[in-house]
Design a protein around this motif. Structure first.
Motif, PDB file in Angstrom:
ATOM      1  N   SER A  38      13.859  -7.324   8.711  1.00 14.50           N
ATOM      2  CA  SER A  38      14.794  -7.336   9.838  1.00 14.50           C
ATOM      3  C   SER A  38      14.204  -6.652  11.071  1.00 14.50           C
ATOM      4  CB  SER A  38      16.110  -6.661   9.448  1.00 14.50           C
ATOM      5  OG  SER A  38      15.965  -5.249   9.369  1.00 14.50           O
ATOM      6  N   GLY A  39      13.089  -5.923  10.897  1.00 14.43           N
ATOM      7  CA  GLY A  39      12.424  -5.324  12.047  1.00 14.43           C
ATOM      8  C   GLY A  39      12.379  -3.816  12.061  1.00 14.43           C
ATOM      9  N   LEU A  40      12.727  -3.182  10.933  1.00 12.41           N
ATOM     10  CA  LEU A  40      12.639  -1.726  10.811  1.00 12.41           C
ATOM     11  C   LEU A  40      11.356  -1.395  10.058  1.00 12.41           C
ATOM     12  CD1 LEU A  40      14.928   0.202  11.773  1.00 12.41           C
ATOM     13  CD2 LEU A  40      15.476   0.575   9.377  1.00 12.41           C
ATOM     14  N   SER A  41      10.464  -0.635  10.674  1.00 16.31           N
ATOM     15  CA  SER A  41       9.159  -0.361  10.080  1.00 16.31           C
ATOM     16  C   SER A  41       8.928   1.140  10.023  1.00 16.31           C
ATOM     17  CB  SER A  41       8.053  -1.041  10.894  1.00 16.31           C
ATOM     18  OG  SER A  41       6.826  -1.015  10.215  1.00 16.31           O
ATOM     19  N   LEU A  42       8.608   1.656   8.825  1.00 19.01           N
ATOM     20  CA  LEU A  42       8.475   3.096   8.595  1.00 19.01           C
ATOM     21  C   LEU A  42       7.011   3.499   8.453  1.00 19.01           C
ATOM     22  CD1 LEU A  42       9.659   5.923   7.792  1.00 19.01           C
ATOM     23  CD2 LEU A  42       9.682   5.086   5.421  1.00 19.01           C
ATOM     24  N   VAL A  43       6.633   4.560   9.176  1.00 20.84           N
ATOM     25  CA  VAL A  43       5.375   5.263   8.936  1.00 20.84           C
ATOM     26  C   VAL A  43       5.741   6.511   8.145  1.00 20.84           C
ATOM     27  CG1 VAL A  43       3.364   6.382   9.968  1.00 20.84           C
ATOM     28  CG2 VAL A  43       4.422   4.413  11.104  1.00 20.84           C
ATOM     29  N   PRO A  44       5.497   6.539   6.831  1.00 16.71           N
ATOM     30  CA  PRO A  44       6.006   7.634   6.003  1.00 16.71           C
ATOM     31  C   PRO A  44       5.250   8.934   6.229  1.00 16.71           C
ATOM     32  CG  PRO A  44       4.689   6.151   4.673  1.00 16.71           C
ATOM     33  CD  PRO A  44       4.808   5.520   6.037  1.00 16.71           C
ATOM     34  N   GLU A  45       5.844  10.010   5.752  1.00 16.36           N
ATOM     35  CA  GLU A  45       5.299  11.347   5.981  1.00 16.36           C
ATOM     36  C   GLU A  45       3.874  11.493   5.447  1.00 16.36           C
ATOM     37  OE1 GLU A  45       6.541  16.014   5.109  1.00 16.36           O
ATOM     38  OE2 GLU A  45       7.703  14.369   4.224  1.00 16.36           O
ATOM     39  N   HIS A  46       3.602  10.908   4.284  1.00 14.91           N
ATOM     40  CA  HIS A  46       2.273  11.053   3.692  1.00 14.91           C
ATOM     41  C   HIS A  46       1.425   9.789   3.872  1.00 14.91           C
ATOM     42  CE1 HIS A  46       3.437  14.904   2.148  1.00 14.91           C
ATOM     43  NE2 HIS A  46       4.486  14.387   1.560  1.00 14.91           N
ATOM     44  N   ARG A  47       1.786   9.005   4.891  1.00 17.01           N
ATOM     45  CA  ARG A  47       1.004   7.863   5.390  1.00 17.01           C
ATOM     46  C   ARG A  47       1.039   6.645   4.488  1.00 17.01           C
ATOM     47  NH1 ARG A  47      -3.315  12.465   6.684  1.00 17.01           N
ATOM     48  NH2 ARG A  47      -2.185  13.375   8.438  1.00 17.01           N
ATOM     49  N   GLY A  48       0.822   6.798   3.191  1.00 19.16           N
ATOM     50  CA  GLY A  48       0.995   5.697   2.252  1.00 19.16           C
ATOM     51  C   GLY A  48       0.020   4.553   2.409  1.00 19.16           C
ATOM     52  N   ILE A  49      -1.156   4.834   2.952  1.00 17.97           N
ATOM     53  CA  ILE A  49      -2.151   3.766   3.064  1.00 17.97           C
ATOM     54  C   ILE A  49      -2.769   3.487   1.698  1.00 17.97           C
ATOM     55  CG2 ILE A  49      -2.663   4.339   5.462  1.00 17.97           C
ATOM     56  CD1 ILE A  49      -5.245   5.660   4.444  1.00 17.97           C
ATOM     57  N   PHE A  50      -3.416   2.326   1.585  1.00 19.89           N
ATOM     58  CA  PHE A  50      -4.126   1.978   0.356  1.00 19.89           C
ATOM     59  C   PHE A  50      -5.534   2.550   0.435  1.00 19.89           C
ATOM     60  CE2 PHE A  50      -0.924  -1.400   0.773  1.00 19.89           C
ATOM     61  CZ  PHE A  50      -0.272  -1.235  -0.451  1.00 19.89           C
ATOM     62  N   ALA A  51      -5.790   3.596  -0.346  1.00 22.26           N
ATOM     63  CA  ALA A  51      -7.043   4.336  -0.226  1.00 22.26           C
ATOM     64  C   ALA A  51      -8.254   3.501  -0.597  1.00 22.26           C
ATOM     65  CB  ALA A  51      -6.987   5.592  -1.099  1.00 22.26           C
TER      66      ALA A  51
END
Length: 238
Positions: free
Chosen positions: A82-95
């Protein structure tokens, strides 16, 4: 907030972790061209608010309307679409994935952002596009987390403690980036402990305490609200 219906309208939001009642009727608004900062000490409910809006908590009550559509009760993938995008506190990237792979796996065709477009805004990432995410510095990982969120084509970007643990020079670069996104018309909801960052980026500020908004106002009002700041905030760069 400026005139017109808010893009995000949260009213009477309650949330629980198990039996722990964390949010107690929280209400806030974000306008269609606004950046709003959520402030408060640790445990005030800031991250819980973000998680509730993104459908990441099983037990919520109240209303959170985004673009006129109710979010509560919808699954996280539907909320993201729907257009809500979160940058989480601990980033959550794929290492284990490269920078470019992190971006391409998140890219949505309907987004005005693409991995190619991201290189211009994130030149440090362009230089390291073939580097695994886990090999990046903390600042580079934060930039990657933001770039990846943009690949979804958000109408509202949620950022949870984006400057936490970053060196001052990296914080300055991040502030410049957020101001550029804001100038480009992207609304943001920002959780942040650093008041200098909030003053530099946000139009309005809401202070949370025990799961409620206990003060709200613009940047000028925040500067004049010394008593509220000292009672309810961790005084980092106050």
């Amino acid at each position: 907030m400026n005139g017109g219906a808010p893009l995000l309208d949260v009213a009477g939001l309650h949330a629980w972790y198990g039996k722990s009642h964390i949010l107690h009727g929280l209400s806030l608004e974000v306008g269609a061209a606004e950046t709003v900062a959520l402030l408060g000490r640790n445990g005030a409910g800031k991250t819980t608010t973000m998680r509730a809006l993104c459908g990441l908590l099983p037990s919520v009550r109240g209303s959170a309307r985004f673009g006129g559509t109710e979010l509560l009760g919808r699954p996280p993938h539907a909320i993201a679409r729907s257009g809500l995008s979160l940058v989480p506190e601990h980033r959550g990237i794929f290492a284990s994935l490269t920078v470019e792979e992190n971006l391409r796996i998140a890219h949505r065709r309907s987004s005005r952002w693409s991995p190619e477009a991201a290189w211009a805004m994130f030149p440090a990432l362009a230089d390291r596009r073939r580097t695994p995410g886990g090999k990046l510095s903390g600042g580079e990982q934060q930039m990657l987390a933001i770039a990846r969120a943009l690949m979804l084509g958000p109408r509202l970007l949620l950022l949870d403690e984006p400057t936490e643990g970053l060196a001052p020079v990296i914080v300055e670069r991040l502030v410049a980036l957020l101001r550029n996104l804001k100038a480009g018309g992207l609304p943001m909801l920002l959780v942040e402990q650093n008041l200098d960052v909030c003053r530099a980026v946000a139009d309005r500020h809401a202070i949370l305490d025990e799961g409620r908004v206990i003060w709200a106002g613009d940047t000028a009002a925040l500067a004049a609200a010394g008593g509220v700041v000292s009672r309810h905030l961790t005084l980092e760069h106050a």
